[in-house]
Design an enzyme around this catalytic site. Structure first.
Site, short mmCIF file in Angstrom:
data_model
loop_
_atom_site.label_atom_id
_atom_site.label_comp_id
_atom_site.label_asym_id
_atom_site.label_seq_id
_atom_site.Cartn_x
_atom_site.Cartn_y
_atom_site.Cartn_z
N ASP A 224 0.85 -1.18 0.00
CA ASP A 224 0.00 0.00 0.00
C ASP A 224 0.90 1.25 0.00
O ASP A 224 1.80 1.35 -0.81
CB ASP A 224 -0.96 -0.05 1.19
N TYR A 363 -3.17 10.98 0.79
CA TYR A 363 -3.78 10.89 -0.54
C TYR A 363 -3.78 12.25 -1.21
O TYR A 363 -3.52 12.37 -2.42
CB TYR A 363 -5.20 10.34 -0.43
N HIS A 415 -4.36 -7.91 0.24
CA HIS A 415 -3.71 -6.61 0.30
C HIS A 415 -2.90 -6.43 1.58
O HIS A 415 -1.84 -5.81 1.56
CB HIS A 415 -4.79 -5.53 0.20
#
Length: 439
Positions: A224, A363, A415
């Site tokens: 990630d 982000y 993930h």
């Protein structure tokens, strides 16, 4: 402190209370539990500003959490029989009931405090990290970074296998010294007060951290955001970084231009794609169309979504649980892979540190995109887990990593690979980094 004073604790003083264990244990030698492999904590305090750290959440914070959970105003149930509208009401109510009545944060706190934790100031920001040295001679230093909506909790189960491989099916030659930092704005790392803490800046901070700890040669690993940070370290190629491993690959640097154009325009997959490439194309389109909304929100409006994440523990839990359910190998049922306590350890950490908003800002910081990033020339290793949301073929991965020394596809794990499959994940790291160890 009186009850009235506790109720009025500001966000800043609450953080100070969380950190007060560090002052109490200043310069103490912390040792992890023997069950986590027979390792020793060591760090050269003279090398820089490094302070021992312990977690010590005030009881009033836990009381407040339970009060908020009990006072939740619930929405109407979904109008479908599946997860297409998000986390289902009955599922979240069950989790919240357990959180309110049975979950024990003190056990999570004990897990962290059994490990050697530290704070160090880098570029004006206090960075929290766990530092576990192997008992094996010639262990390879490794800095490993978590992602979102994760934390150092998602990496704890691999500490034993990586630092003490002889107790977990490996050999002494496979051992690592581990450094597990919390990304700025996550967990017990300080929240940036200004802009600029993007993956490139974090990558430079991680290299400084390793050098401050006395590691002149080391490797990096991440999934990630940890993978994006490891990629950034690879591009910067600081002296001493021997190579890195990722279990998540950046789409924009690996997808061929004609495939990217078709994804942007909504056109069908290019006719020349092989069957494996066509499957990746369709999966990527599905994710970008139906599963990428969370990133679009935090990439453009992290502050707006942050009010709900800071004020409602149930809102925070729903936001995070939705992604856990989407991304684990056991799609839709994270409890088949992770215990309810493990899930709540992570969510409660975000709640107690009030980092739902600050963690989302990475982000926004990265919103400029990565389409123009150059390929990485230092040794890179990749493991593709079947539950990952993007699983490019080797030929696509080689577009981003020009010196790809290891590429392997495994048969289980998603993930959150280190959290879901710690033994398999550890075996992959041993294999991936063997070519980089001294003969």
């Amino acid at each position: 402190m009186t009850a009235q004073e506790t109720t009025g604790v500001s966000a800043l003083s609450r953080r100070a209370l969380l950190l007060n264990g560090a002052a109490v244990a200043a310069f103490a030698v912390l040792r992890p539990a023997t069950a986590l492999a027979q390792v020793e904590a060591a760090t050269p305090l003279e090398a820089g500003d490094i302070r021992p750290f312990r977690v010590d959440v005030p009881a009033a914070e836990l009381v407040n959490l339970r009060q908020r959970l009990a006072a939740t105003r619930w929405p109407d149930p979904e109008t479908v029989d599946d997860r297409t509208q998000g986390v289902q009401l009955a599922k979240l109510q069950s989790i919240v009931r357990y959180w309110e009545t049975h979950y024990d944060w003190r056990k999570a706190e004990a897990k962290l405090n059994a490990l050697p934790q530290f704070l160090t100031n880098i570029d004006g920001l206090d960075i929290h990290f766990i530092h576990v040295r192997s008992r094996h001679e010639n262990a390879l230093p490794l800095i490993m970074t978590h992602g979102w909506p994760g934390s150092v909790f998602e990496l704890l189960k691999v500490i034993g296998p990586l630092t003490d491989p002889t107790a977990h099916g490996g050999t002494a030659e496979d051992a690592f010294h581990l450094v597990l930092p919390s990304i700025p704005g996550f967990g017990f790392s300080e929240k940036p007060k200004g802009t600029g803490w993007n993956p490139d800046r974090i990558a430079r901070a991680w290299d400084l951290l390793m050098k401050r700890l006395g590691y002149q040669k080391y490797v990096s690993q991440g999934g990630d955001w940890g993978a994006i940070i490891s990629d950034a370290m690879g591009r910067q190629a600081p002296p001493g970084l021997l190579g890195f491993h990722v279990n998540r690959i950046e789409r924009s640097t690996t997808i061929p231009p004609e495939v990217a154009r078709a994804l942007r325009s909504g056109d069908p997959a290019p006719a020349e794609l092989a069957a494996e490439e066509r499957a990746v194309f369709e999966e990527t389109r599905e994710f970008l169309t139906k599963g990428f909304g969370y990133a679009a929100i935090m990439g453009t409006r992290p502050q707006t979504i942050g009010y709900g994440l800071a004020d409602s523990p149930v809102g925070l839990a729903a936001w995070f649980y939705d992604k856990l359910a989407d991304w684990v190998f056991t799609r839709g049922e994270p409890e088949r892979t992770l215990s309810r306590d493990e899930i709540l350890d992570n969510i409660t950490l975000y709640w107690l540190t009030n980092t739902g908003t600050s963690s989302g800002r990475i982000y926004w910081e990265n919103s400029a995109g990565t389409s123009k990033l150059a390929p990485i020339a230092i040794p890179a290793a990749v493991t593709i887990f079947p539950g990952e949301v993007y699983r490019p073929p080797k030929s696509w991965a080689e577009r981003a990593y020009t010196k790809l020394i290891y590429y392997n596809r495994v048969d289980k794990g998603g993930h959150f690979a280190a959290w879901e499959e710690p033994e398999l994940f550890s075996a992959e790291l041993r294999a991936a980094f063997r070519p980089l160890r001294r003969p």
